[in-house]
Design an enzyme around this catalytic site. Sequence first.
Site, PDB file in Angstrom:
ATOM      1  N   HIS A 136      -2.728  -2.093  -3.959  1.00 45.76           N
ATOM      2  CA  HIS A 136      -2.529  -0.643  -3.853  1.00 45.76           C
ATOM      3  C   HIS A 136      -1.691  -0.377  -5.060  1.00 45.76           C
ATOM      4  CE1 HIS A 136      -5.248   0.572  -0.358  1.00 45.76           C
ATOM      5  NE2 HIS A 136      -5.378  -0.795  -0.383  1.00 45.76           N
ATOM      6  N   HIS A 188      -1.336  -1.660   6.067  1.00 48.32           N
ATOM      7  CA  HIS A 188      -0.441  -1.579   4.914  1.00 48.32           C
ATOM      8  C   HIS A 188       0.732  -1.126   5.282  1.00 48.32           C
ATOM      9  CE1 HIS A 188      -3.201  -3.075   1.548  1.00 48.32           C
ATOM     10  NE2 HIS A 188      -3.951  -2.560   2.315  1.00 48.32           N
ATOM     11  N   HIS A 209      -7.740  -4.511   8.555  1.00 53.59           N
ATOM     12  CA  HIS A 209      -7.741  -5.979   8.234  1.00 53.59           C
ATOM     13  C   HIS A 209      -6.469  -6.763   8.865  1.00 53.59           C
ATOM     14  CE1 HIS A 209      -5.294  -4.485   4.956  1.00 53.59           C
ATOM     15  NE2 HIS A 209      -6.398  -4.342   4.120  1.00 53.59           N
ATOM     16  N   ASN A 212      -3.311  -8.894   7.803  1.00 47.80           N
ATOM     17  CA  ASN A 212      -3.174  -8.795   6.218  1.00 47.80           C
ATOM     18  C   ASN A 212      -2.446  -7.464   5.796  1.00 47.80           C
ATOM     19  OD1 ASN A 212      -6.202 -10.271   6.075  1.00 47.80           O
ATOM     20  ND2 ASN A 212      -4.479 -11.011   5.031  1.00 47.80           N
ATOM     21  N   ARG A 220      10.656 -12.036  18.780  1.00 52.01           N
ATOM     22  CA  ARG A 220      11.647 -10.954  19.231  1.00 52.01           C
ATOM     23  C   ARG A 220      11.381  -9.629  18.312  1.00 52.01           C
ATOM     24  NH1 ARG A 220      14.599 -15.388  18.565  1.00 52.01           N
ATOM     25  NH2 ARG A 220      15.895 -16.129  20.499  1.00 52.01           N
ATOM     26  N   GLY A 242     -11.803 -17.067   5.288  1.00 57.41           N
ATOM     27  CA  GLY A 242     -11.448 -18.365   4.860  1.00 57.41           C
ATOM     28  C   GLY A 242      -9.943 -18.171   4.101  1.00 57.41           C
ATOM     29  N   HIS A 244      -8.136 -14.743   3.789  1.00 57.95           N
ATOM     30  CA  HIS A 244      -7.324 -13.777   4.086  1.00 57.95           C
ATOM     31  C   HIS A 244      -6.724 -14.106   5.511  1.00 57.95           C
ATOM     32  CE1 HIS A 244      -9.163 -11.234   1.215  1.00 57.95           C
ATOM     33  NE2 HIS A 244      -8.148 -10.219   1.417  1.00 57.95           N
ATOM     34  N   ASP A 267     -13.969  -5.727   3.234  1.00 57.74           N
ATOM     35  CA  ASP A 267     -13.132  -5.173   2.419  1.00 57.74           C
ATOM     36  C   ASP A 267     -13.615  -5.573   0.766  1.00 57.74           C
ATOM     37  OD1 ASP A 267     -10.861  -4.184   1.291  1.00 57.74           O
ATOM     38  OD2 ASP A 267      -9.464  -6.034   1.739  1.00 57.74           O
ATOM     39  N   ALA A 302      -7.149  -9.758  -3.773  1.00 61.51           N
ATOM     40  CA  ALA A 302      -7.435  -8.269  -4.053  1.00 61.51           C
ATOM     41  C   ALA A 302      -8.801  -8.111  -3.487  1.00 61.51           C
ATOM     42  CB  ALA A 302      -7.428  -8.197  -5.759  1.00 61.51           C
TER      43      ALA A 302
END
Length: 378
Positions: A136, A188, A209, A212, A220, A242, A244, A267, A302
């Site tokens: 982003h 994010h 997602h 990610n 902790r 396979g 992400h 995505d 990406a």
Amino acid sequence: MKQTIVAERLFDGQQFHSELPITFEDGNIIAFDTVKGAKESKVNGTVCPGFIDVQVNGGGGVLFNATPTRQGIEAIGLAHAKFGTTAYLPTLITDNVSVMQHAADAVADAIAAKSSGVLGVHFEGPHLSIPKKGVHPQPHIRRISNAELEVFSRQDLGVRVVTLAPENVSPEVISALVESGVKVCLGHSNADYDTVKAALDAGATGFTHLFNAMSAFGSRSPGMVGAALESADAWCGLIVDGHHVHPAAAKVAINAKPQGKVMLVTDAMPPVGLDSEESFELFGTEVIRVGDRLNAVTGELAGCVLDMAGAVRNSVSMLDLSPEEAMRMASLYPAKFLGIDKQFGSLEIGKRADLVLINDEYKVQQTYIGGQLIFSAR
């Protein structure tokens, strides 16, 4: 016109049936039987509910940010229909207010025109965490203002999903968004566990997602991942490509969450539906495709070349899920998250005739949206 399809198998969202006819008319399912006057087709393969994708950035060579028009949305939808997606949210990643407004206008136009499969819109950003921004664009990441709130609060956009970082958006604003009908997802984000819990208490219901671009789970410091796995009520989107998420981590998440709270997402980026491995540009940064993986030249993942049929196939082969559960994760569970399961997500009388014919390798042979044949491999 009434149409009847008789496939070798039919998965209605709960169980498989052998050679059970499904008849639809005027866009809706009317019977699980042959009906007088219906045009009947016998086909090989399995009929299942159409797939629902809540995170579609692009497809067919089109990026929603770069082409925020109804025509752009429809091109993306057509590319994904080839892979069984019958309903989706065009997803705008972090951008300036002007592009957000144009995107909102395009979605409103698409909904008014009843463009096939368009449910609403997903704004992924711009109120994110810079340390977890991924690809982003940092110059557009910002605090929320009235300009964005006006876009998010529009009532002509269908289902509205907003992904935000809770350390940058207060619980009070999250509550206000939820009250206006927005489904708030968290992602994010580098937020700690307590900040995430406060956002959930304020009405956030999803995680974008999972694993990610979010604070990781620790013994902790549970972080966002820990809060997501702990919450019995929140939904989690999962990218099963396979790359992400390691299959073991995906299995842990599915086992930790109540059944129905993990849904497949793609995505997806512009290369979905294209055979070439040409690079493309994302906010001035080159994104390179190598096989089924996309990386910015700066190294970050990406987005994806993943499609929903591939996500189902991978869930069976990589995660050892049953075909039934993998298909529910692609249809029923996202429908429940979006609050549209009375019309979508399973094959039942009265529901919309969104259905997909797949072969034994989970390759799509036909896609119907509202009873209309949108794609045929033949």
